[in-house]
Design a protein around this motif. Structure first.
Motif, PDB file in Angstrom:
ATOM      1  N   ALA A  23       0.850  -1.190   0.000  1.00  0.00           N
ATOM      2  CA  ALA A  23       0.000   0.000   0.000  1.00  0.00           C
ATOM      3  C   ALA A  23       0.884   1.237   0.000  1.00  0.00           C
ATOM      4  CB  ALA A  23      -0.916   0.010   1.213  1.00  0.00           C
ATOM      5  N   PHE A  24       0.389   2.279  -0.668  1.00  0.00           N
ATOM      6  CA  PHE A  24       1.066   3.576  -0.688  1.00  0.00           C
ATOM      7  C   PHE A  24       0.003   4.651  -0.783  1.00  0.00           C
ATOM      8  CE2 PHE A  24       2.921   7.161  -3.023  1.00  0.00           C
ATOM      9  CZ  PHE A  24       3.893   7.537  -2.105  1.00  0.00           C
ATOM     10  N   GLN A  25       0.014   5.575   0.164  1.00  0.00           N
ATOM     11  CA  GLN A  25      -0.938   6.684   0.237  1.00  0.00           C
ATOM     12  C   GLN A  25      -2.387   6.202   0.104  1.00  0.00           C
ATOM     13  OE1 GLN A  25       0.473   9.603  -2.640  1.00  0.00           O
ATOM     14  NE2 GLN A  25       1.831  10.474  -1.099  1.00  0.00           N
ATOM     15  N   GLY A  26      -2.708   5.120   0.798  1.00  0.00           N
ATOM     16  CA  GLY A  26      -4.071   4.625   0.864  1.00  0.00           C
ATOM     17  C   GLY A  26      -4.511   3.738  -0.289  1.00  0.00           C
ATOM     18  N   VAL A  27      -3.640   3.532  -1.277  1.00  0.00           N
ATOM     19  CA  VAL A  27      -3.961   2.694  -2.428  1.00  0.00           C
ATOM     20  C   VAL A  27      -3.147   1.402  -2.330  1.00  0.00           C
ATOM     21  CG1 VAL A  27      -3.947   2.525  -4.949  1.00  0.00           C
ATOM     22  CG2 VAL A  27      -4.439   4.719  -3.844  1.00  0.00           C
ATOM     23  N   ILE A  28      -3.800   0.280  -2.618  1.00  0.00           N
ATOM     24  CA  ILE A  28      -3.122  -1.020  -2.583  1.00  0.00           C
ATOM     25  C   ILE A  28      -2.754  -1.421  -4.001  1.00  0.00           C
ATOM     26  CG2 ILE A  28      -3.346  -3.463  -2.013  1.00  0.00           C
ATOM     27  CD1 ILE A  28      -5.303  -2.601   0.209  1.00  0.00           C
ATOM     28  N   TYR A  29      -1.496  -1.822  -4.165  1.00  0.00           N
ATOM     29  CA  TYR A  29      -0.977  -2.214  -5.470  1.00  0.00           C
ATOM     30  C   TYR A  29      -0.588  -3.689  -5.460  1.00  0.00           C
ATOM     31  CZ  TYR A  29      -0.580   2.789  -6.247  1.00  0.00           C
ATOM     32  OH  TYR A  29      -0.859   4.130  -6.373  1.00  0.00           O
ATOM     33  N   ASP A  30      -0.820  -4.349  -6.583  1.00  0.00           N
ATOM     34  CA  ASP A  30      -0.417  -5.745  -6.755  1.00  0.00           C
ATOM     35  C   ASP A  30       0.954  -5.756  -7.408  1.00  0.00           C
ATOM     36  OD1 ASP A  30      -0.022  -8.396  -7.429  1.00  0.00           O
ATOM     37  OD2 ASP A  30      -2.059  -8.686  -8.178  1.00  0.00           O
ATOM     38  N   VAL A  31       1.967  -6.235  -6.672  1.00  0.00           N
ATOM     39  CA  VAL A  31       3.343  -6.292  -7.185  1.00  0.00           C
ATOM     40  C   VAL A  31       3.798  -7.741  -7.379  1.00  0.00           C
ATOM     41  CG1 VAL A  31       3.964  -4.043  -6.213  1.00  0.00           C
ATOM     42  CG2 VAL A  31       4.331  -6.105  -4.851  1.00  0.00           C
ATOM     43  N   THR A  32       2.834  -8.649  -7.476  1.00  0.00           N
ATOM     44  CA  THR A  32       3.122 -10.080  -7.570  1.00  0.00           C
ATOM     45  C   THR A  32       4.085 -10.409  -8.702  1.00  0.00           C
ATOM     46  OG1 THR A  32       0.928 -10.555  -6.674  1.00  0.00           O
ATOM     47  CG2 THR A  32       2.069 -12.374  -7.772  1.00  0.00           C
ATOM     48  N   THR A  69      -0.615  -2.290 -10.890  1.00  0.00           N
ATOM     49  CA  THR A  69      -2.071  -2.193 -10.918  1.00  0.00           C
ATOM     50  C   THR A  69      -2.606  -1.869  -9.520  1.00  0.00           C
ATOM     51  OG1 THR A  69      -2.161  -3.814 -12.693  1.00  0.00           O
ATOM     52  CG2 THR A  69      -4.194  -3.436 -11.473  1.00  0.00           C
ATOM     53  N   ALA A  70      -3.381  -0.814  -9.433  1.00  0.00           N
ATOM     54  CA  ALA A  70      -4.063  -0.479  -8.183  1.00  0.00           C
ATOM     55  C   ALA A  70      -5.282  -1.399  -8.076  1.00  0.00           C
ATOM     56  CB  ALA A  70      -4.476   0.978  -8.175  1.00  0.00           C
TER      57      ALA A  70
END
Length: 75
Positions: A23-32, A69-70
């Protein structure tokens, strides 16, 4: 966007479930799929958590998150 709790984010740490999220600044990102996040670790940073404060020490800017991708928002 779907809203996730910190507990749900924590399970996507590359160990407990196959997804690797940050997560960064309230947004969750998929870094799989990122080679930089293998096994849920990126240098001294661990996936499954909010990395907003840790960006201050990073050698890159917040634009690095544009590659991913968020998938949701952190509750």
């Amino acid at each position: 966007m779907k809203i996730y709790t910190k507990q749900q984010l924590a399970l996507r740490n590359g160990q407990d479930k196959p997804e690797i999220w940050i997560a960064f600044q309230g947004v969750i990102y998929d870094v799989t799929t990122s080679k930089m996040w293998r096994n849920g670790k990126h240098y001294e940073h661990w996936a499954g958590q909010d990395l907003t404060e840790e960006l201050e020490d990073a050698p890159h800017s917040k634009q690095v998150f544009e590659k991913f991708t968020a998938i949701g928002q952190l509750e």
